[in-house]
Enzyme design. Structure first.
Site, PDB file in Angstrom:
ATOM      1  N   GLY A  52       0.840  -1.192   0.000  1.00 62.13           N
ATOM      2  CA  GLY A  52       0.000   0.000   0.000  1.00 62.13           C
ATOM      3  C   GLY A  52       0.870   1.236   0.000  1.00 62.13           C
ATOM      4  O   GLY A  52       2.090   1.175   0.137  1.00 62.13           O
ATOM      5  N   GLY A  72       0.593   5.496   1.173  1.00 63.66           N
ATOM      6  CA  GLY A  72      -0.220   6.582   1.721  1.00 63.66           C
ATOM      7  C   GLY A  72       0.547   7.865   1.715  1.00 63.66           C
ATOM      8  O   GLY A  72       1.633   7.947   1.150  1.00 63.66           O
ATOM      9  N   PHE A  89       2.080   9.150   3.948  1.00 67.07           N
ATOM     10  CA  PHE A  89       3.322   9.100   4.707  1.00 67.07           C
ATOM     11  C   PHE A  89       4.422   8.363   3.973  1.00 67.07           C
ATOM     12  O   PHE A  89       5.583   8.551   4.243  1.00 67.07           O
ATOM     13  CB  PHE A  89       3.093   8.343   6.026  1.00 67.07           C
ATOM     14  CG  PHE A  89       2.032   8.960   6.858  1.00 67.07           C
ATOM     15  CD1 PHE A  89       2.076  10.306   7.160  1.00 67.07           C
ATOM     16  CD2 PHE A  89       0.990   8.205   7.351  1.00 67.07           C
ATOM     17  CE1 PHE A  89       1.099  10.881   7.950  1.00 67.07           C
ATOM     18  CE2 PHE A  89       0.011   8.775   8.129  1.00 67.07           C
ATOM     19  CZ  PHE A  89       0.059  10.119   8.434  1.00 67.07           C
ATOM     20  N   ASP A 146     -11.531  10.756  10.313  1.00 68.66           N
ATOM     21  CA  ASP A 146     -11.325  10.366   8.918  1.00 68.66           C
ATOM     22  C   ASP A 146     -11.960   9.008   8.641  1.00 68.66           C
ATOM     23  O   ASP A 146     -11.332   8.108   8.106  1.00 68.66           O
ATOM     24  CB  ASP A 146      -9.830  10.354   8.583  1.00 68.66           C
ATOM     25  CG  ASP A 146      -9.602  10.474   7.080  1.00 68.66           C
ATOM     26  OD1 ASP A 146     -10.563  10.824   6.343  1.00 68.66           O
ATOM     27  OD2 ASP A 146      -8.471  10.197   6.633  1.00 68.66           O
TER      28      ASP A 146
END
Ligand SMILES: *[C@@H]1O[C@H](CO)[C@@H](O)[C@H](O)[C@H]1NC(C)=O
Ligand SMILES: *[C@@H]1O[C@H](CO)[C@@H](O)[C@H](O)[C@H]1NC(C)=O
Ligand SMILES: *[C@@H]1O[C@H](CO)[C@@H](O)[C@H](O)[C@H]1NC(C)=O
Ligand SMILES: *[C@@H]1O[C@H](CO)[C@@H](O)[C@H](O)[C@H]1NC(C)=O
Ligand SMILES: *[C@@H]1O[C@H](CO)[C@@H](O)[C@H](O)[C@H]1NC(C)=O
Ligand SMILES: *[C@@H]1O[C@H](CO)[C@@H](O)[C@H](O)[C@H]1NC(C)=O
Length: 932
Positions: free
Chosen positions: A621, A623, A625, A735
């Site tokens: 994945g 993101g 970050f 979120d």
């Protein structure tokens, strides 16, 4: 005369006291002087103080009863009934005005296998209460009825004795007095005498004997009761005086021996006397009356020839009861100076009177004799008490917290006497076990007793709303069946033990600990560092690409500005998320925040991470970050490693926020953290691996059944409810969206990504400064006020729920951009549910269930937060939806994927889905993380 005998032994109490003081030699001296009295318990009920006294007649020490019961009160009997001869135990009583059941708890085990006991309870009313109304009440040994003590017709100054021989299964035994509404129960004395297991063979684990009479034939003095020390078991042999016109007393001064393996061990002194009819042709006749025992009567007759037999002299006889032969052989001959007996094994029942006749045989030259007899009533001891470990634990708990309630006798005893707050399971072949204990609002103080951890079958433990202090004992995690532990509203402190955290994370335990201000769960709290947890937190993880926050915020900002304009509201300046510069100062601050983490979580070095991820081989994945990598711990546990990209100068703060939050929250529907890394410039979080990816992918994949969707919605809602209600202060996720709801191999949902979460009553300045969220999910009220609330999460969750119902994304693009909320609202207003429902479910759903879920979603997405339900309400509503759906699928001949069917359904589903996983499409990075 007994009197002279008493005087003869009157020096002995002093000797005995001396012996007791010189403990080591006492045994020896006593052993020589007397039969063994070890294991005797002799209690003078109602005797005040703490010191024992030695009884004149028996030379046995009698203890005050306060150590054996915690109820009742002491009374002296009325002085008019006190004579100098009255034994001390009868001079005072303990009476139990309060409570229906009051008990004495006596220790029992002397040695392994020695568990047959003689119980004796003594009662003398003596008008102790001045009411002149002797009571009637029930007496129990453990959970089995011993007898009804009926004093109503007896002389108030006449002692009444109850005696029973039973097997005690545990290392303690209770004797309970039960108020039956016919007067206040009281007791004068209580005695417990261990017996050899071989004697009284009629007594076994399921059958006991209650004494009706025990007689010694032949003494000439009524007061000549034989007991300890003549009888090593301290049975009471009452003298049976006969009239000298018809009867002759036979006696000897020689010892009458007990035979090898004697089943009754009647003392020599009893056997030394016998009676015989003067008329040599007569038989011995007597009877006993039935007192209505349903299980019947068992007689035992004791014989010994005390005369020297001459040549040609024969004594043979038979025993008949109600005309039927009792002796099994042709005749019985008593042996010279040797004790013998004839006893029944099967009880006599259904007669009102039992005529006994002892008849000489035709060849007998002598008439029959009898030395002693005992008549017993059979009682059942099949009721088993609560599991003894549970009982010990409950006793410890009761003692520790000084519980008043009705906590008396056996905890799980059936009916009205079961202890308040207890739930028990009653299996047929096992002792009852405690399955739930509710001690909420009980004013408990002090720490949590370790005894709770001995309730091995307990599933629910509610200690909420007390004043408990100290830390949560980790031993509670060893309770195999514990599923709910409620510690709400106490003063507990310290960290939550890692062993409990593990149980929470694997979903086997629901721990509720709100309102414990000192409990170390709050982000930023300086917690004492728990011992470096070697806890191998099981599980898996999945990383989901985080929405690119800058982009998201840009979009948000645009939307916002457009909205403001169209609504003509004053402009509100919305700053982008603050960017944390990587300075030395902030790094030091980071280090401080990390060191304040509770370290149940493991700290990894960068090298560790390299090893775990096989040098960052597989990206699963990506993101805001940085990348997320697949990894395996030493024990093979699959994990996900989220690395913070150094090039991304945003995210350090979120990273730390998330790490801190994940160490304080633990719920089966929240993704859990295995550990973290802060190694120089490298920062990483290591999570459980969620093999099935995000809910977003699954909705897009259109393979979820309605049952599965509902279940995922419910589980996510539970996770959020926990954030809002189980955390103190409440946490707002900020979120919530389908890409932040992850699924494991069993398709169980867990809420992930706490990087933007906020504690409700902290950092209010920061939260007004920074708008976070994802377009399509953001609460409009939050947009306006910049003040997030738990209702902001409810709003976002409403959007998630709508996505589950409709299978559509939060923002629809055709025919024109519109929110799924608006779209659904319009259709549902027209009753157009079929258009709204995701067509990929193929109509395999309960319409009412879908309607209800859609309505819940619309409530959640109300403009005004006050009109939205709480997550708790949402959970309750979703449970109803699930019930409706279950009702439907149960009515169909096949099961299409929830509850019982869901395991297989979701497994096959997920294996079919694996090939289409989005992870396969993430570009592989060969050189490791971008931070390198
Ligand atoms: C019982 O009598 C004794 C003296 O015989 C006395 O010391 C004691 O206080 C009395 N107990 C009660 C409860 O009245
Ligand atoms: C107690 O015994 C008396 C006399 O034997 C009898 O009349 C009474 O009914 C008994 N009471 C109870 C409650 O069994
Ligand atoms: C106890 O004795 C009775 C009567 O002999 C018998 O029916 C019962 O099975 C025995 N119970 C046990 C546990 O041995
Ligand atoms: C017992 O003996 C009495 C008196 O002899 C007689 O009336 C009664 O019927 C006998 N009972 C039985 C059950 O044999
Ligand atoms: C425990 O009892 C209280 C009332 O005393 C009740 O409110 C609570 O729900 C009970 N807890 C459980 C787990 O049943
Ligand atoms: C805890 O103790 C305080 C004072 O010691 C008392 O005011 C409070 O009511 C107690 N709380 C509970 C839940 O018993």
């Amino acid at each position: 005369m007994r009197q002279s005998k008493l005087r003869a032994v009157s020096a002995r109490p002093w000797l005995l006291l001396l012996c007791l003081a010189l403990a080591a030699t006492a045994g020896v001296m006593q052993a020589r002087a007397q039969p063994n009295s070890i294991g005797f318990i002799s209690i003078d009920c109602g005797f005040p103080g703490t010191t024992s006294y030695v009884d004149d007649a028996t030379t046995l020490p009698y203890a005050p009863d306060a150590a054996f019961t915690d109820a009742g009160e002491n009374h002296n009997v009325s002085s008019e009934h006190v004579t100098p001869e009255l034994p001390r135990i009868y001079r005072d009583v303990r009476s139990f005005v309060d409570g229906a059941r009051n008990c004495y708890t006596l220790p029992s085990t002397l040695a392994v296998g020695l568990n047959k006991y003689l119980f004796r309870a003594a009662f003398m009313y003596g008008n102790y209460d001045g009411l002149n109304r002797p009571p009637v009440f029930d007496l129990y040994i453990g959970v089995n009825l011993w007898k009804t003590v009926n004093l109503s017709s007896s002389d108030p100054a006449a002692p009444v004795i109850a005696e029973a021989i039973v097997v005690v299964p545990d290392d303690f035994v209770q004797v309970c007095l039960v108020n039956t509404g016919t007067g206040t129960p009281f007791i004068s004395g209580l005695e417990l005498r261990p017996l050899k297991n071989s004697i009284y063979p009629q007594v076994n684990a399921t059958q006991g004997l209650v004494l009706q009479s025990r007689r010694n034939f032949g003494p000439t003095d009524m007061t000549d009761i034989i007991r300890y020390p003549d009888d090593q078991y301290d049975r009471l042999w009452t003298p049976m005086i006969i009239d000298a016109i018809d009867w002759l007393v036979l006696s000897t001064t020689e010892k009458v021996r007990n035979i090898y393996d004697d089943l009754f061990e009647v003392p020599s002194k009893v056997m030394q006397t016998a009676i015989t009819p003067r008329d040599a042709t007569s038989s011995i006749n007597f009877y006993w009356n039935s007192k209505g025992s349903s299980l019947g009567y068992i007689p035992v007759f004791h014989f010994s020839e005390v005369l020297q037999a001459g040549a040609g002299v024969v004594r043979q006889f038979n025993i008949n009861i109600n005309g039927k032969r009792f002796t099994s052989h042709d005749y019985y001959t008593p042996r010279h100076l040797e004790s013998g007996y004839v006893y029944g094994t099967r009880p006599y029942t259904n007669q009102i009177r039992y005529n006994v006749s002892i008849v000489k045989t035709d060849t007998s030259t002598l008439p029959p004799i009898i030395n002693a007899d005992e008549i017993f009533i059979v009682i059942s001891t099949t009721n088993v008490g609560t599991d003894s470990e549970d009982v010990s634990a409950m006793k410890a708990i009761k003692a520790k917290y000084q519980v008043k309630k009705n906590w008396m006798g056996d905890p799980c005893v059936a009916g009205t006497f079961r202890w308040d707050g207890l739930t028990c399971s009653y299996a047929i072949s096992d002792p009852p076990k405690i399955t739930a204990l509710n001690m909420s609002f009980s004013g408990l103080t002090g720490d949590i007793s370790s005894a709770f951890a001995n309730l091995k079958a307990v599933q629910s433990l509610d200690l909420s709303h007390n004043n408990l202090t100290g830390s949560i004992p980790s031993s509670l995690s060893q309770l195999p069946s514990l599923t709910t532990l409620d510690l709400t509203g106490n003063q507990l402190s310290g960290p939550i033990p890692s062993s409990l955290l593990k149980r929470i994370q694997d979903g086997s335990l629901n721990l509720i600990y709100a309102d414990n201000p000192d409990l170390c769960t709050n982000a930023g709290d300086s917690c004492q560092t728990a011992p470096q947890g070697k806890s191998k937190l099981v599980i898996y993880y999945v990383a989901v690409p985080m929405a690119l926050i800058v982009v998201a915020l840009a979009v948000l900002l645009c939307c916002l500005l457009r909205r403001r304009k169209t609504r003509g509201l004053a402009d509100v300046s919305v700053k982008p998320r603050d960017k944390t510069p990587t300075s030395l100062a902030s790094m030091a601050a980071d280090e401080h925040r990390l060191s304040s983490l509770r370290l149940e979580n493991r700290r990894f070095t960068y090298e560790d991470l390299e090893m775990i991820t096989d040098s960052f081989k597989r990206v699963i994945g990506r993101g805001g970050f940085g990348y997320v990598y697949e990894g395996f711990l030493e024990d093979g546990t699959q994990v996900a490693v989220k690395m913070r990209s150094q090039s991304s100068n945003q995210g350090a703060k979120e990273f730390l926020t998330e790490a801190q939050i994940l160490t304080r929250i633990h719920h089966k529907n929240l993704v859990s953290m295995v550990g973290y890394c802060k190694d120089g410039v490298y920062m990483a979080l290591v999570y459980e691996y969620m093999s099935e990816g995000s809910l977003q992918e699954h909705i897009a994949g259109k393979r979820l059944t309605w049952g599965q969707r509902l279940r995922i919605a419910l589980e996510s809602a539970q996770g959020l409810e926990y954030l809002h209600r189980g955390c103190n202060p409440p946490l707002i996720h900020r979120d919530v969206k389908t890409s932040n709801i992850l699924l494991n191999a069993k398709l169980e949902a867990k809420v992930a990504d706490f990087g933007m979460s906020k504690a409700l009553d902290r950092d209010t300045y920061a939260s007004t400064n920074t708008l976070v969220g994802t377009p399509g999910y953001v609460d409009p009220e939050y947009l306006e006020t910049m003040q997030p609330s738990t209702k902001s999460d409810v709003y976002s969750f409403g959007v998630v729920l709508l996505e589950l119902v409709t299978g559509r994304p939060p923002i629809l693009h055709s025919p024109q951009p519109t929110s799924v909320i608006q779209w659904a609202r319009q259709h549902l207003a027209r009753g157009d549910i079929e258009v709204v429902v995701d067509a990929s479910m193929g109509g395999n759903h309960d319409v009412n269930s879908v309607w209800k879920a859609a309505e819940v979603a619309l409530q959640c997405t109300e403009q005004a937060s006050a009109q939205r339900p709480t997550m708790g309400d949402v959970v309750a509503q979703l449970l109803e939806c699930l019930d409706l759906e279950k009702g439907r699928s149960a009515n169909e001949s096949f099961c299409d994927g929830d509850d019982s069917g869901s395991a297989t359904a979701s497994l096959s589903h997920s294996s079919a889905f694996v090939t289409g996983r989005i992870f396969g499409t993430v570009p592989m990075v060969e050189t490791g993380p971008a931070t390198r």
